[in-house]
Design an enzyme around this catalytic site. Sequence first.
Site, PDB file in Angstrom:
ATOM      1  N   ARG A  96       0.844  -1.196   0.000  1.00 28.31           N
ATOM      2  CA  ARG A  96       0.000   0.000   0.000  1.00 28.31           C
ATOM      3  C   ARG A  96       0.883   1.251   0.000  1.00 28.31           C
ATOM      4  NH1 ARG A  96      -5.096   1.352  -1.520  1.00 28.31           N
ATOM      5  NH2 ARG A  96      -6.211   2.606  -0.009  1.00 28.31           N
ATOM      6  N   THR A 385      -8.378   0.519 -10.610  1.00 22.81           N
ATOM      7  CA  THR A 385      -7.989  -0.737  -9.948  1.00 22.81           C
ATOM      8  C   THR A 385      -8.187  -1.973 -10.836  1.00 22.81           C
ATOM      9  OG1 THR A 385      -8.633   0.240  -7.853  1.00 22.81           O
ATOM     10  CG2 THR A 385      -8.246  -2.101  -7.815  1.00 22.81           C
ATOM     11  N   THR A 403      -3.660  -1.086  -7.754  1.00 24.74           N
ATOM     12  CA  THR A 403      -4.470   0.119  -7.998  1.00 24.74           C
ATOM     13  C   THR A 403      -3.628   1.384  -8.098  1.00 24.74           C
ATOM     14  OG1 THR A 403      -6.317   1.440  -7.111  1.00 24.74           O
ATOM     15  CG2 THR A 403      -4.809   0.532  -5.501  1.00 24.74           C
ATOM     16  N   GLU A 405      -5.833   4.001  -7.626  1.00 22.60           N
ATOM     17  CA  GLU A 405      -7.000   4.632  -7.002  1.00 22.60           C
ATOM     18  C   GLU A 405      -8.042   5.088  -8.014  1.00 22.60           C
ATOM     19  OE1 GLU A 405      -9.719   5.288  -4.899  1.00 22.60           O
ATOM     20  OE2 GLU A 405      -9.395   7.289  -5.706  1.00 22.60           O
ATOM     21  N   GLU A 422      -3.827   7.787  -4.224  1.00 22.33           N
ATOM     22  CA  GLU A 422      -4.311   6.883  -3.170  1.00 22.33           C
ATOM     23  C   GLU A 422      -4.576   7.578  -1.842  1.00 22.33           C
ATOM     24  OE1 GLU A 422      -5.776   3.470  -3.636  1.00 22.33           O
ATOM     25  OE2 GLU A 422      -4.002   3.695  -4.878  1.00 22.33           O
ATOM     26  N   ASP A 425      -7.849   8.071  -0.192  1.00 20.97           N
ATOM     27  CA  ASP A 425      -8.532   7.005   0.561  1.00 20.97           C
ATOM     28  C   ASP A 425      -8.443   7.240   2.074  1.00 20.97           C
ATOM     29  OD1 ASP A 425      -9.532   5.647  -1.567  1.00 20.97           O
ATOM     30  OD2 ASP A 425      -8.189   3.925  -1.433  1.00 20.97           O
ATOM     31  N   SER A 450     -10.252  -0.685   0.407  1.00 18.93           N
ATOM     32  CA  SER A 450     -11.369  -1.630   0.366  1.00 18.93           C
ATOM     33  C   SER A 450     -10.966  -2.918  -0.336  1.00 18.93           C
ATOM     34  CB  SER A 450     -12.534  -1.026  -0.416  1.00 18.93           C
ATOM     35  OG  SER A 450     -12.986   0.134   0.211  1.00 18.93           O
ATOM     36  N   GLY A 471     -13.276  -1.508  -7.828  1.00 19.81           N
ATOM     37  CA  GLY A 471     -14.528  -0.748  -7.744  1.00 19.81           C
ATOM     38  C   GLY A 471     -14.724  -0.073  -6.400  1.00 19.81           C
ATOM     39  N   GLY A 472     -13.632   0.446  -5.825  1.00 18.25           N
ATOM     40  CA  GLY A 472     -13.736   1.245  -4.600  1.00 18.25           C
ATOM     41  C   GLY A 472     -14.453   0.505  -3.496  1.00 18.25           C
TER      42      GLY A 472
HETATM   43  N1  GLU Z   1      -8.342   2.968  -3.951  1.00 20.09           N
HETATM   44  C1  GLU Z   1      -9.341   1.993  -3.704  1.00 20.09           C
HETATM   45  C2  GLU Z   1      -8.969   1.104  -2.552  1.00 20.09           C
HETATM   46  O1  GLU Z   1      -7.839   0.922  -2.281  1.00 20.09           O
HETATM   47  C3  GLU Z   1      -9.648   1.172  -4.899  1.00 20.09           C
HETATM   48  C4  GLU Z   1     -10.184   2.010  -6.000  1.00 20.09           C
HETATM   49  C5  GLU Z   1     -11.078   1.307  -6.965  1.00 20.09           C
HETATM   50  O2  GLU Z   1     -11.157   0.107  -7.024  1.00 20.09           O
HETATM   51  O3  GLU Z   1     -11.746   1.961  -7.707  1.00 20.09           O
HETATM   52  O4  GLU Z   1      -9.829   0.585  -1.921  1.00 20.09           O
END
Ligand code: GLU
Length: 566
Positions: A96, A385, A403, A405, A422, A425, A450, A471-472
């Site tokens: 990360r 991602t 990712t 982000e 990132e 987040d 996530s 997908g966040g």
């Molecule tokens: N930055 C997000 C995360 O680490 C993922 C972003 C995404 O999948 O769109 O959870």
Amino acid sequence: MFRITAIPLAALFLSACATVPAQTGPSAFSGAVSAADPRAQAAGEEILTKGGSATDAAIAVMLALNVVEPQSSGIGGGGFLVRGEADGDVTTYDGRETAPAGATPDWFLDEEGGVPPFMVSALSGLSVGVPGNIALAAKAHDAHGKLAWPELFAPAIRLAREGFLINPRLNNSLSSAKNRAAFGETGRALFFDASGEPLSVGTRVRNEELARTLERIANEGPESFYSGKLAQELAATVAAATPRPGAMTRGDISAYKAKQRDAVCTPYREYRICSMGPPTSGGVAVQQILGQLERFDLAALGADNPVTWHLFLESQRLAYADRELYLADSDFVQVPVEGLIAEDYLAQRSMLMSKDRSMATAEAGQPRGASMTLADGDEPEEKGTSHLAVVDRDGTMVSYTSTIEGAFGSGLMVGGFYLNNELTDFSRSPEVGGKPVANRVEGGKRPRSSMSPTVVYDPQGDPFMVVGAAGGSTIPVQTARSIIAAIDFGLDAEASLGLPFTMAFGDQILLEEGTWLEEAAEAFRSLGHAELLVRPAPVKGGALLYRQGQWQSARDPRLASQLEMP
Ligand code: GLU
């Protein structure tokens, strides 16, 4: 014992979609790969055919995705990798991004102490964390690599140098980003024509700068990313776009460390689910969603029953309430992981769920080990991602989510790749109601994610599924849904990913447009879900699934039309 299966790799290359064809003899089995883009998937398959390990192949896929899916992931960002051996031994790697040492809790606040619009933060040097994917790759390769480091880079270098064709997905992403003032000039030169329009579908892009960057990291080793010319350029690019003191320095970059962490594992209906712990909330959320559902017979209720998905939504509500309060970088705040996934805690939380009526809103619970001095954080929406999955000839499973982000990250580019955003987040507000938010910005801290790369073992302890998503904040929900689809409903890999999607966002629920969920809106209303949003689902999962003696490889069927070339 891992069951030997045989999937001829030649057949994998030919299979445009998803599922892996029938087996031949056991000696032909080299492994299987799932990736969001077929060209990146082929990079992993090439490495497996050369005798590479699942870790080797996963690294090659991550690098190739950087080239062909530049909007989503790459070496300018970070990720999490979960590795599960055939005998059940699981370990995880945390790559990360980190905040620069000079970052403070008010990092994103404007001069009046307010929180600016999300894109103002996202398209700024403030949002760039020290990238972790190369350090993660190096650490995992040191421990589990079979091929030499430079070999893993060969497919990505080839794609970047010889060029790749723009697909509808990249063309759409470029169209959405084209009016962003902060979208980098180098990116414009690479992906847009002279009149400022995105290059059309089918145009070949050669990214020679990225080819050279990858060549340097391949030949000079991973340290060349964290020191020397590249690090200098990275620090200078980020600092130039950072409107306050504390910008990323070369010292921040050279100090970056990927971390090996313990996996977070729980049982679900005799299966064993192993995922990633903090700084991501993804693994804990997946396990809470599943654990709270365990007392319901979902198989008997069925996949076409609104009650099944009503219970799924309720379980999400409970898990996300805990996530908001407790989940953050456990190297900085105390996260009660064990308490959050303890069987008795989940059983007690599950009693808040009813088959007949929605709870509408959920409060966080009080797991063992929780500190109650925290406040809920804010939650921006994300996209971008990529999730990838590999199993090798030894039955080792690797689940890796990578990712930058948001789409094209911060829009800043160095060495032919995009730098992440990132750090958005983090909770951009450091405190709520006078209480600190666990996920506030701090120097050297990793923002809460996530992402939920997961491996699953069957009741005999054998490898069963390698799964995750992009997908966040929808990621843990997608992952839990695919696991339920495979275990409770016995679906194949592609059908598991393709099930209609539903998610609770606070009091609202999203029902995926164009699916039977939309027609069942009244049923959800009568179960007490007052606010329904019928929308396309922003989901993108990937999975490998062991069925009838063979591994099936699938990517989200929603991607199919976006990957087609004219
Ligand atoms: N930055 C997000 C995360 O680490 C993922 C972003 C995404 O999948 O769109 O959870």
